[in-house]
Design a protein around this motif. Sequence first.
Motif, short mmCIF file in Angstrom:
data_model
loop_
_atom_site.label_atom_id
_atom_site.label_comp_id
_atom_site.label_asym_id
_atom_site.label_seq_id
_atom_site.Cartn_x
_atom_site.Cartn_y
_atom_site.Cartn_z
N HIS A 132 56.84 1.06 43.84
CA HIS A 132 57.29 2.35 44.36
C HIS A 132 56.54 3.51 43.74
CE1 HIS A 132 60.46 -0.60 45.16
NE2 HIS A 132 60.44 -0.02 46.34
N TRP A 169 63.80 -3.43 43.76
CA TRP A 169 63.98 -2.02 44.05
C TRP A 169 63.71 -1.74 45.51
CZ3 TRP A 169 61.38 1.22 39.54
CH2 TRP A 169 62.01 0.90 38.33
N GLU A 189 64.53 4.35 45.78
CA GLU A 189 64.18 4.93 44.49
C GLU A 189 63.94 6.44 44.53
OE1 GLU A 189 64.53 2.63 42.12
OE2 GLU A 189 64.93 1.37 43.88
N ARG A 216 62.37 6.54 36.41
CA ARG A 216 63.34 6.28 37.47
C ARG A 216 64.48 7.28 37.33
NH1 ARG A 216 66.58 0.59 38.65
NH2 ARG A 216 66.53 0.70 40.94
N HIS A 221 68.66 5.98 41.97
CA HIS A 221 68.45 4.91 42.95
C HIS A 221 69.73 4.66 43.71
CE1 HIS A 221 70.62 1.98 40.38
NE2 HIS A 221 70.02 2.59 39.38
N SER A 278 68.36 -2.56 45.18
CA SER A 278 68.71 -1.16 45.51
C SER A 278 68.07 -0.75 46.82
CB SER A 278 68.24 -0.24 44.38
OG SER A 278 66.83 -0.34 44.21
N ARG A 282 73.18 6.98 40.36
CA ARG A 282 73.37 5.96 41.41
C ARG A 282 73.98 6.61 42.63
NH1 ARG A 282 76.25 0.64 40.26
NH2 ARG A 282 78.04 2.06 40.09
#
Length: 795
Positions: free
Chosen positions: A479, A513, A516, A527, A530, A591, A643
């Motif tokens: 990512h 992932w 993201e 990060r 996510h 995720s 999150r």
Amino acid sequence: MAIRVEGIVQGVGFRPFVYSLATRLGLAGLVGNDVDGVFAEAEGPPAAVREFLGALQRDAPPLARVERVTATAKAPIGTATFAIVASDPAGRRSTLIAADTATCADCLRELAHPADRRFQYPFINCTNCGPRFTIIRDVPYDRPLTTMAGFPMCDPCAAEYHDPGNRRFHAQPTCCPACGPRLTLLDRTGKPLSDPALDEAAALLRRGAIVAVKGLGGYHLAADATCEPAVAALRARKHRADKPFAVMTSDLAAVAQLCRVSAAEAALLTSQARPVVLLTRLPGAAVASSAAPGNRQLGVMLPYTPLHHMLLAAASRPLVLTSGNVSDEPIAYRDEDALERLGEIADAFVVHDRAIHIRTDDSVARAFAGRPMLVRRSRGYVPEPMTVRGGFARPVLACGAELKNTFCLAKDRYAFVSHHIGDLENAETLRSFAEGIAHFSRLFDIAPQVVAHDLHPEYLSTKYAVELDGVDLVGVQHHHAHIASCLADNGADGPVIGVAFDGTGYGTDGTIWGGEFLIADVAGFARGGHLATVRMPGGAAAIRQPWRMAAAHLHEAGLDVAGLGVVRRNAARWDAIVSMVRRQVNAPLTSSAGRLFDAIAAILDVRDEISYEGQAAIELEQRADPAEGGAYRAGIESGAPFRANGSDLIAAAVGDLMAGVPTELIAARFHHGMAILILDGCVLLRERHGLNTVALSGGVFQNLLLLGSTVTRLEAHGFTVLTHSRVPCNDAGISLGQAVVAAAGQRGPAVSSEPGLWAAKATAQFQQMRGSGSPTSRSTIRVPPNAVFSRTIPG
């Protein structure tokens, strides 16, 4: 004056342009090709020389792209004339090569003129059009180094080639019916059929037959696009259950009978690259339903070779024109291979005796916000390079991802992203990948010293990288590569808030992932947030069967699901799948935004199983009502990283579904809810990090409903938004991102003001693994989970 011209200046009529310009200005001297581009000397009055230098860039031929003109004073030698001199093949190569280009208007006029000696000749070309990349074997770009080497020019063609006043002056593929390639129509056993080839091929198409046609970069399979039995037969024989076929029509007027066409889309359709353009299909359009089943859009392209123009005219109807392969295989481009692989699909073959040196699929594009957005970058665009800020201190090879693979070779200030290779899932595609790297390395004289790759240990592109000797390996998180690709596409370095939404990517924590929020520049990332993780029951099986993701998300949301259609349809397996999630057995965490789209698609009865990558999400976008402006809301659990709760969107959608709300409205509200989720995440990160620029990347942003809704909301809240245009946002853009991340690492510290740490220990582990004498076959090598990854910035 000694002059150097760099850029795409070979095979585009640049030398005859220079010759004509110098002659008009009364200058003496010379011009020629070498491995760096075009060199010239100009001698004459100072005012004329100044005008000459200015016009080199200002008035260059249509296909030329002049990057730089440099001039150095030189003592006059008293030359009386201006001449084109022989090419110089010596030295380190740095010349650029033009892409294959659609037939120009001048050649089309000759093609249609009965008195012209090239009347109805399917290989007509000149310095302003025709094959380039697909026929070149080596540089400099001269006929002996192309697949035209076996066709000596006849006297009339040679006269044109040597006439400075002719449009074909030094046009390397120039030819005519007397001296050039010729068409033949074969049956599926390779036996010649009656001539003329195209007339008989068109007659077969009108009768519902399937015809394989050798194009610029490989074979296509053609069928009458208005004939449902023909298109359905093609789909069955090709083993392509649902994925849409492209349709070729004769001109813009014919396109307008099938689809809505904006000014930006018309510009894409008629551009020199002639990509397949994704358009909104008109109700009742005269195209077989099997061409694009369940899809409101149609991929349409215009003819880009004389052969296509002639075939469309003879058939007098739009044609399905899809890659000549069995589903998931690379496109066939060698004649013997095509006959063998396509013999059970095609009823006849239109072949010719000009070899294709490198297979190249059609490009695919759409228009977004008035500018091109490439979905697949291949014929018509490749091998034209990307110019990268900061450049490459050492030559780099970036091996790309597993799906929609491209590779990238880079040196100096250029990144050469390859043509579409495809999914690296079989030996033939892997062979095409390796052959492509070798060809680009030779053309652009790049011997990689640094090799970048994805972190996923089972990607064949990763295994290819690890097996190379004498190079420094740089693993790049998937990512981060997406965001770096978007930055390079926009000529930026960051830092930015990077939103990378896709289906699958190997995370630095060992989980999957795909939803993201990164704080990133080209050298490093943190990060920032996510999507909340859920289980993928069955692992890869959950990608092929979206109903499994519905089960996982519904379980995570804690909903009573007994009344849902997706539960009833899969009742025999439902409890077992939920048990896998509950027991965390063969159910890795993810995720992924793509898997969230899959879950909603299954819940809304759009798609339980897929036959091609991204199908459920594509059909969900098609289902959404474009007039609906409502949106669901998802909560964000603050933290570092935060999150975002996709389960809230699931719960809202299920509530509406149980209340009898039409699925078209629910699908639209879900899309807008995802856009608000992205906005909320970016606002939170702006507050934390002071960043006001957002880069959007990953295959999920091929969804124009989501992309448009997201960009509109972000811009309304004062964000600057970067999106893809020149390279795809999907995994085809990963290789460019990997290359610029590797280059940034060579330059030193991250652009970001936040500190970063190189995974030097992981680098050493990689080198030790390669030198340990342990097995390195593609089936046994394993890349450590912490293998050197692009530097992470502590969050």
